[in-house]
Enzyme design. Structure first.
Site, PDB file in Angstrom:
ATOM      1  N   PHE A   9       0.861  -1.191   0.000  1.00  0.00           N
ATOM      2  CA  PHE A   9       0.000   0.000   0.000  1.00  0.00           C
ATOM      3  C   PHE A   9       0.890   1.231   0.000  1.00  0.00           C
ATOM      4  O   PHE A   9       1.718   1.401   0.885  1.00  0.00           O
ATOM      5  CB  PHE A   9      -0.917   0.023   1.226  1.00  0.00           C
ATOM      6  CG  PHE A   9      -1.903   1.169   1.165  1.00  0.00           C
ATOM      7  CD1 PHE A   9      -3.151   0.991   0.579  1.00  0.00           C
ATOM      8  CD2 PHE A   9      -1.565   2.427   1.662  1.00  0.00           C
ATOM      9  CE1 PHE A   9      -4.052   2.052   0.501  1.00  0.00           C
ATOM     10  CE2 PHE A   9      -2.467   3.489   1.579  1.00  0.00           C
ATOM     11  CZ  PHE A   9      -3.708   3.305   1.003  1.00  0.00           C
TER      12      PHE A   9
ATOM     13  N   ASP B 248       9.263   2.490   1.877  1.00  0.00           N
ATOM     14  CA  ASP B 248       8.073   3.255   2.244  1.00  0.00           C
ATOM     15  C   ASP B 248       7.830   3.066   3.741  1.00  0.00           C
ATOM     16  O   ASP B 248       7.293   2.052   4.186  1.00  0.00           O
ATOM     17  CB  ASP B 248       6.859   2.798   1.422  1.00  0.00           C
ATOM     18  CG  ASP B 248       5.631   3.670   1.703  1.00  0.00           C
ATOM     19  OD1 ASP B 248       5.671   4.449   2.682  1.00  0.00           O
ATOM     20  OD2 ASP B 248       4.645   3.563   0.955  1.00  0.00           O
TER      21      ASP B 248
ATOM     22  N   LYS C 246       2.371  10.068   7.953  1.00  0.00           N
ATOM     23  CA  LYS C 246       1.595   9.671   9.131  1.00  0.00           C
ATOM     24  C   LYS C 246       2.127  10.243  10.456  1.00  0.00           C
ATOM     25  O   LYS C 246       1.774  11.351  10.805  1.00  0.00           O
ATOM     26  CB  LYS C 246       1.458   8.149   9.169  1.00  0.00           C
ATOM     27  CG  LYS C 246       0.585   7.640   8.000  1.00  0.00           C
ATOM     28  CD  LYS C 246      -0.068   6.299   8.246  1.00  0.00           C
ATOM     29  CE  LYS C 246      -1.175   6.033   7.249  1.00  0.00           C
ATOM     30  NZ  LYS C 246      -0.797   5.260   6.084  1.00  0.00           N
TER      31      LYS C 246
HETATM   32  C1  PLP Z   1      -0.949   5.362   4.616  1.00  0.00           C
HETATM   33  C2  PLP Z   1       0.165   4.956   3.737  1.00  0.00           C
HETATM   34  C3  PLP Z   1       0.471   5.659   2.567  1.00  0.00           C
HETATM   35  C4  PLP Z   1      -0.375   6.808   2.074  1.00  0.00           C
HETATM   36  O1  PLP Z   1      -0.381   7.874   2.958  1.00  0.00           O
HETATM   37  P1  PLP Z   1      -1.557   8.986   2.846  1.00  0.00           P
HETATM   38  O2  PLP Z   1      -1.109  10.041   3.820  1.00  0.00           O
HETATM   39  O3  PLP Z   1      -2.834   8.332   3.220  1.00  0.00           O
HETATM   40  O4  PLP Z   1      -1.552   9.462   1.447  1.00  0.00           O
HETATM   41  C5  PLP Z   1       1.570   5.279   1.842  1.00  0.00           C
HETATM   42  N1  PLP Z   1       2.341   4.240   2.230  1.00  0.00           N
HETATM   43  C6  PLP Z   1       2.084   3.540   3.351  1.00  0.00           C
HETATM   44  C7  PLP Z   1       2.992   2.425   3.747  1.00  0.00           C
HETATM   45  C8  PLP Z   1       0.980   3.861   4.139  1.00  0.00           C
HETATM   46  O5  PLP Z   1       0.704   3.143   5.232  1.00  0.00           O
END
Ligand code: PLP
Length: 412
Positions: free
Chosen positions: A138, A223, A252
């Protein structure tokens, strides 16, 4: 006056409102503090979801709130043609606390924007088209990030997406090796998959991704939007294998649970496109002074209070309790897993998980399933919680499992 839930259902997202109703969460939030949230009826909830890894410091951490208030009274927005001090200091701080060699920072407002920046930097630096991502991965839902988030429900209505994306199974180095060639610009990987259902890769996987990308002249993008800033028990998830990626994305928890902010941190060579082409990528609000002040305070608290270590300790205690419940309810729980305070409970099927989430909400504990894997309920509480909060959540979970068992018996 029409209540806010009805207005949300009418004007924002009827489908989501329906899902919330199903889990008994057709409620409106009122205020929050530390690990607790209250709804407008006065009911209190223990927040064991933590906005998917955002609330490492809980709600309204006083030092973050104070830093934001100070900046608000001074200058919340940068004019952009003068340099913002909090933004520059935050960039230097991120260079200091991320793995070796990562010195340059691009700021956005979200995780998806951090990933977009990584995609553009990887293509500009390598001059190659191909991006490799993982099944269950994700990375956000804007068009570029969505192209790396291989879930048909999210991708199909938006097609066509970015060309040149390859998807490989997570944790499988052999499959990655087969996907590599001289067209690959970058491989993007989460140190622990979050939305994919809290999947911890086999030992050596991150090192293997590092070796393969290096061998093929491709970049490794870690990520860390969800794993970052102490969540897994280390400051960054890649520290579990002492790996330094070429690009690292954070968002986040970076804003301290008070402000939205995203960052893409990278090696200077990978950022060299900005020397010739300073406005190759930019964002009006990215890394604004208010968000930067929040992030600086959040990092300070995280380091001073040694929250990664705390995540490890409290996480181990929570994990022990979850394992006990998994043994007591094997017909409901298939597995518990995770790292630090990024834990997942995999149920025997998704319907059981949904029932347990609803029972937990009724008992005042907030959790949710993984977006890419509804069979797994995620526990990502604030890292500042103590054992008393874990005990509170575990006893609610035990009662919820008993209630679910009863509900299922009725169905048979
Ligand atoms: C939540 C998330 C995203 C996207 O972040 P947003 O602030 O919702 O755009 C990207 N990568 C990972 C691993 C995430 O958990």
């Amino acid at each position: 006056m029409t209540d806010a839930f009805t207005l949300f259902e009418r004007h924002v997202n009827p489908g989501l409102a329906g899902l919330l109703r199903f889990t008994g969460l057709d409620r409106v939030e009122s205020h929050a503090e530390g690990p607790y949230v209250w709804d407008t009826t006065g009911k209190r909830y223990l927040d064991f979801l933590g906005l998917y890894g955002t609330l490492n410091l809980g709600h309204r951490h006083p030092r973050v709130v104070e830093a934001v208030k100070r900046q608000l009274d001074r200058m919340p927005m940068s004019v952009r043609i003068l340099v913002s001090e909090p933004t520059a200091r935050l960039a230097a701080k991120l260079a200091e606390i991320t793995p070796e060699g990562l010195e340059m920072v691009f700021f956005g407002n979200s995780g998806a924007e951090a990933v977009e920046a990584a995609i553009k930097l990887a293509r500009a630096h390598t001059g190659r088209p191909t991006l490799v991502t993982t099944e269950g991965g994700f990375h956000g839902k804007t068009m570029g990030a969505l192209s790396l988030t291989p879930r048909p429900q999210y991708q199909d209505p938006a097609k066509p997406l970015l060309p040149g994306v390859r998807v490989v199974p997570y944790g499988d180095l052999k499959a990655l090796e087969e996907a590599m060639d001289e067209t690959v610009a970058a491989v993007i990987v989460e140190p622990v998959q979050g939305e994919g259902g809290i999947r911890v890769p086999p030992e050596g996987y991150l090192r293997g991704v590092r070796e393969l990308t290096r061998r093929w002249g491709a970049l490794m993008i870690a990520d860390e939007v969800q794993t970052g800033l102490g969540r897994t028990g280390k400051l960054w998830g890649v520290e579990w294998e002492a790996v330094a990626p070429d690009l690292l994305t954070s968002a986040k928890a970076l804003g301290g649970g008070v402000m939205p902010i995203g960052a893409c941190v990278g090696r200077p060579e990978v950022f060299s496109v900005f020397k010739e082409n300073p406005l190759y990528h930019s964002s009006t609000f990215g890394g604004n002074p208010l968000a930067a002040a929040a992030a600086l305070a959040a990092i300070e608290v995280t380091l001073e209070e040694n929250l990664p270590q705390r995540a490890l300790e409290v996480g181990a205690y929570l994990m022990e309790g979850l394992k006990g419940l998994a043994e007591a309810f094997p017909h409901l729980i298939a597995e518990v897993r995770g790292r630090g305070l990024m834990l997942g409970v995999e149920f025997q099927d998704a319907d059981i998980g949904a029932l347990v989430v609803a029972e937990l909400a009724e008992r005042g504990v907030l959790t949710a399933f993984g977006l890419n894997n509804p069979q797994v309920v995620r526990l990502e509480p604030p890292l500042i919680i103590g054992k008393e909060h874990v005990d509170e959540a575990l006893s609610a979970l035990e009662e919820s499992l008993k209630a679910t068992e009863k509900a299922l018996e009725g169905l048979l």
